[in-house]
Motif scaffolding. Structure first.
Motif, PDB file in Angstrom:
ATOM      1  N   VAL A 132       0.847  -1.188   0.000  1.00 44.56           N
ATOM      2  CA  VAL A 132       0.000   0.000   0.000  1.00 44.56           C
ATOM      3  C   VAL A 132       0.886   1.243   0.000  1.00 44.56           C
ATOM      4  O   VAL A 132       1.870   1.326   0.725  1.00 44.56           O
ATOM      5  N   VAL A 133       0.538   2.210  -0.829  1.00 44.38           N
ATOM      6  CA  VAL A 133       1.280   3.464  -0.960  1.00 44.38           C
ATOM      7  C   VAL A 133       0.455   4.590  -0.360  1.00 44.38           C
ATOM      8  O   VAL A 133      -0.759   4.655  -0.559  1.00 44.38           O
ATOM      9  N   SER A 134       1.115   5.473   0.382  1.00 41.74           N
ATOM     10  CA  SER A 134       0.417   6.641   0.922  1.00 41.74           C
ATOM     11  C   SER A 134       1.105   7.911   0.430  1.00 41.74           C
ATOM     12  O   SER A 134       2.242   7.862  -0.031  1.00 41.74           O
ATOM     13  N   PRO A 135       0.423   9.038   0.492  1.00 43.66           N
ATOM     14  CA  PRO A 135       1.004  10.294   0.006  1.00 43.66           C
ATOM     15  C   PRO A 135       2.268  10.673   0.772  1.00 43.66           C
ATOM     16  O   PRO A 135       2.364  10.469   1.978  1.00 43.66           O
ATOM     17  N   CYS A 136       3.217  11.256   0.052  1.00 50.59           N
ATOM     18  CA  CYS A 136       4.427  11.767   0.690  1.00 50.59           C
ATOM     19  C   CYS A 136       4.049  12.993   1.530  1.00 50.59           C
ATOM     20  O   CYS A 136       2.921  13.486   1.477  1.00 50.59           O
ATOM     21  N   GLY A 137       4.991  13.505   2.284  1.00 52.48           N
ATOM     22  CA  GLY A 137       4.727  14.659   3.147  1.00 52.48           C
ATOM     23  C   GLY A 137       4.276  15.880   2.372  1.00 52.48           C
ATOM     24  O   GLY A 137       3.355  16.591   2.791  1.00 52.48           O
ATOM     25  N   ARG A 138       4.917  16.154   1.242  1.00 53.58           N
ATOM     26  CA  ARG A 138       4.542  17.312   0.419  1.00 53.58           C
ATOM     27  C   ARG A 138       3.097  17.173  -0.053  1.00 53.58           C
ATOM     28  O   ARG A 138       2.324  18.134  -0.006  1.00 53.58           O
ATOM     29  N   CYS A 139       2.745  15.983  -0.493  1.00 50.33           N
ATOM     30  CA  CYS A 139       1.376  15.770  -0.976  1.00 50.33           C
ATOM     31  C   CYS A 139       0.356  15.854   0.151  1.00 50.33           C
ATOM     32  O   CYS A 139      -0.757  16.330  -0.050  1.00 50.33           O
ATOM     33  N   ARG A 140       0.732  15.421   1.335  1.00 51.68           N
ATOM     34  CA  ARG A 140      -0.172  15.551   2.476  1.00 51.68           C
ATOM     35  C   ARG A 140      -0.482  17.025   2.719  1.00 51.68           C
ATOM     36  O   ARG A 140      -1.612  17.386   3.012  1.00 51.68           O
ATOM     37  N   VAL A 168      -0.380  19.416   0.393  1.00 50.63           N
ATOM     38  CA  VAL A 168      -1.209  19.870  -0.737  1.00 50.63           C
ATOM     39  C   VAL A 168      -2.652  19.389  -0.548  1.00 50.63           C
ATOM     40  O   VAL A 168      -3.607  20.136  -0.773  1.00 50.63           O
ATOM     41  N   ILE A 169      -2.816  18.144  -0.112  1.00 52.51           N
ATOM     42  CA  ILE A 169      -4.157  17.608   0.138  1.00 52.51           C
ATOM     43  C   ILE A 169      -4.828  18.377   1.275  1.00 52.51           C
ATOM     44  O   ILE A 169      -6.025  18.688   1.217  1.00 52.51           O
ATOM     45  N   ASN A 170      -4.060  18.702   2.299  1.00 56.49           N
ATOM     46  CA  ASN A 170      -4.596  19.487   3.409  1.00 56.49           C
ATOM     47  C   ASN A 170      -5.128  20.835   2.918  1.00 56.49           C
ATOM     48  O   ASN A 170      -6.170  21.300   3.365  1.00 56.49           O
ATOM     49  N   GLU A 171      -4.396  21.472   2.033  1.00 55.24           N
ATOM     50  CA  GLU A 171      -4.849  22.760   1.492  1.00 55.24           C
ATOM     51  C   GLU A 171      -6.200  22.587   0.788  1.00 55.24           C
ATOM     52  O   GLU A 171      -7.115  23.390   0.971  1.00 55.24           O
ATOM     53  N   ALA A 172      -6.322  21.515  -0.005  1.00 59.10           N
ATOM     54  CA  ALA A 172      -7.598  21.241  -0.680  1.00 59.10           C
ATOM     55  C   ALA A 172      -8.698  20.990   0.345  1.00 59.10           C
ATOM     56  O   ALA A 172      -9.829  21.463   0.182  1.00 59.10           O
ATOM     57  N   ALA A 173      -8.372  20.262   1.416  1.00 59.25           N
ATOM     58  CA  ALA A 173      -9.362  19.984   2.463  1.00 59.25           C
ATOM     59  C   ALA A 173      -9.834  21.274   3.104  1.00 59.25           C
ATOM     60  O   ALA A 173     -11.029  21.459   3.350  1.00 59.25           O
ATOM     61  N   ASP A 206     -12.834  17.439   6.044  1.00 60.49           N
ATOM     62  CA  ASP A 206     -11.716  16.535   6.274  1.00 60.49           C
ATOM     63  C   ASP A 206     -11.790  15.453   5.200  1.00 60.49           C
ATOM     64  O   ASP A 206     -12.690  14.626   5.215  1.00 60.49           O
ATOM     65  N   LEU A 207     -10.883  15.481   4.259  1.00 66.16           N
ATOM     66  CA  LEU A 207     -10.958  14.583   3.107  1.00 66.16           C
ATOM     67  C   LEU A 207     -10.585  13.152   3.446  1.00 66.16           C
ATOM     68  O   LEU A 207      -9.649  12.905   4.208  1.00 66.16           O
ATOM     69  N   THR A 208     -11.289  12.226   2.821  1.00 61.45           N
ATOM     70  CA  THR A 208     -10.943  10.813   2.894  1.00 61.45           C
ATOM     71  C   THR A 208      -9.850  10.544   1.880  1.00 61.45           C
ATOM     72  O   THR A 208      -9.929  10.990   0.737  1.00 61.45           O
ATOM     73  N   ILE A 209      -8.833   9.806   2.302  1.00 58.68           N
ATOM     74  CA  ILE A 209      -7.750   9.408   1.406  1.00 58.68           C
ATOM     75  C   ILE A 209      -7.707   7.886   1.386  1.00 58.68           C
ATOM     76  O   ILE A 209      -7.511   7.252   2.414  1.00 58.68           O
ATOM     77  N   TRP A 210      -7.920   7.320   0.208  1.00 52.37           N
ATOM     78  CA  TRP A 210      -7.842   5.875   0.026  1.00 52.37           C
ATOM     79  C   TRP A 210      -6.439   5.560  -0.480  1.00 52.37           C
ATOM     80  O   TRP A 210      -6.027   6.042  -1.532  1.00 52.37           O
ATOM     81  N   LEU A 265      -3.339  11.872   8.711  1.00 56.74           N
ATOM     82  CA  LEU A 265      -2.042  11.777   8.033  1.00 56.74           C
ATOM     83  C   LEU A 265      -1.192  13.026   8.219  1.00 56.74           C
ATOM     84  O   LEU A 265       0.024  12.974   8.054  1.00 56.74           O
ATOM     85  N   LEU A 266      -1.838  14.156   8.537  1.00 56.57           N
ATOM     86  CA  LEU A 266      -1.097  15.397   8.737  1.00 56.57           C
ATOM     87  C   LEU A 266      -1.696  16.161   9.925  1.00 56.57           C
ATOM     88  O   LEU A 266      -2.359  17.186   9.757  1.00 56.57           O
ATOM     89  N   PRO A 267      -1.464  15.642  11.142  1.00 60.31           N
ATOM     90  CA  PRO A 267      -2.002  16.350  12.305  1.00 60.31           C
ATOM     91  C   PRO A 267      -1.295  17.690  12.495  1.00 60.31           C
ATOM     92  O   PRO A 267      -0.149  17.864  12.088  1.00 60.31           O
ATOM     93  N   HIS A 268      -1.990  18.649  13.069  1.00 59.08           N
ATOM     94  CA  HIS A 268      -1.439  19.983  13.345  1.00 59.08           C
ATOM     95  C   HIS A 268      -0.952  20.650  12.059  1.00 59.08           C
ATOM     96  O   HIS A 268       0.101  21.279  12.033  1.00 59.08           O
ATOM     97  N   ALA A 269      -1.729  20.499  11.006  1.00 56.61           N
ATOM     98  CA  ALA A 269      -1.340  20.993   9.682  1.00 56.61           C
ATOM     99  C   ALA A 269      -1.296  22.514   9.619  1.00 56.61           C
ATOM    100  O   ALA A 269      -2.039  23.206  10.309  1.00 56.61           O
ATOM    101  N   PHE A 270      -0.434  22.999   8.768  1.00 54.15           N
ATOM    102  CA  PHE A 270      -0.324  24.427   8.465  1.00 54.15           C
ATOM    103  C   PHE A 270      -1.191  24.704   7.252  1.00 54.15           C
ATOM    104  O   PHE A 270      -1.184  23.939   6.281  1.00 54.15           O
ATOM    105  N   GLY A 271      -1.953  25.787   7.276  1.00 53.43           N
ATOM    106  CA  GLY A 271      -2.828  26.083   6.150  1.00 53.43           C
ATOM    107  C   GLY A 271      -3.200  27.547   6.073  1.00 53.43           C
ATOM    108  O   GLY A 271      -2.602  28.399   6.761  1.00 53.43           O
ATOM    109  N   PRO A 272      -4.196  27.865   5.248  1.00 53.99           N
ATOM    110  CA  PRO A 272      -4.596  29.259   5.033  1.00 53.99           C
ATOM    111  C   PRO A 272      -4.913  30.011   6.310  1.00 53.99           C
ATOM    112  O   PRO A 272      -4.554  31.195   6.442  1.00 53.99           O
TER     113      PRO A 272
END
Length: 147
Positions: free
Chosen positions: A91-99, A101-106, A112-116, A133-140
């Motif tokens: 099973v592959v999961s998103p790298c840190g950078r993608c997490r 980017v996904i957080n920004e979309a969320a 809170d987006l589901t990631i399969w 996958l990205l607790p305490h995320a930085f965002g807008p």
């Protein structure tokens, strides 16, 4: 929905441009109206310029003005065989950078987006939330910008 998204990510991975890592990744983004946007990783000889599949798919949704409509994302990946087909049962999961980017979309979608996360082959699929996958995320909001 899960199987449809994972299938779309597997199909997208067939278009991966990964001549350096030989690791193909595909992503599929589900939008609120049920439509799906896909992306594949796109490597570059200057490695830092490479793009992950998740980023490609989300940027495609954004360029269509639909980033706020993202509901879920699926990602798969595996080492490419001699024909360029991703293989493997890990099973592959998103790298840190993608997490990030996904957080920004969320945050833009205000959900809170589901990631399969799945393997290139087989039935193994894991369900995660971006907040797991990205607790305490930085965002807008950290920049004083509302989503």
């Amino acid at each position: 929905m899960r199987d449809r998204l994972v299938g779309a990510a597997r199909t997208a991975a067939l278009n991966a441009h990964a001549p350096y890592s030989r690791f193909g990744v595909g992503a599929a983004v589900l939008l609120a109206d049920g439509s799906v946007v896909t992306g594949a990783n796109f490597e570059n000889a200057s490695y830092g310029l490479s793009l992950c599949a998740e980023t490609v798919a989300l940027a495609t949704a954004s360029s269509a003005g639909r980033l706020r409509e993202v509901v879920a994302i699926a990602v798969i990946g595996g080492a490419m065989d001699s024909l360029g087909v991703p293989r493997g049962f890990a099973v592959v999961s998103p790298c840190g950078r993608c997490r990030q980017v996904i957080n920004e979309a969320a945050q833009m979608a205000a959900r809170d987006l589901t990631i399969w996360c799945a393997a290139a082959e087989g039935d193994a699929v894991q369900r995660h939330m971006v907040s797991d996958l990205l607790p305490h995320a930085f965002g807008p909001a950290d920049l004083g910008i509302g989503a």
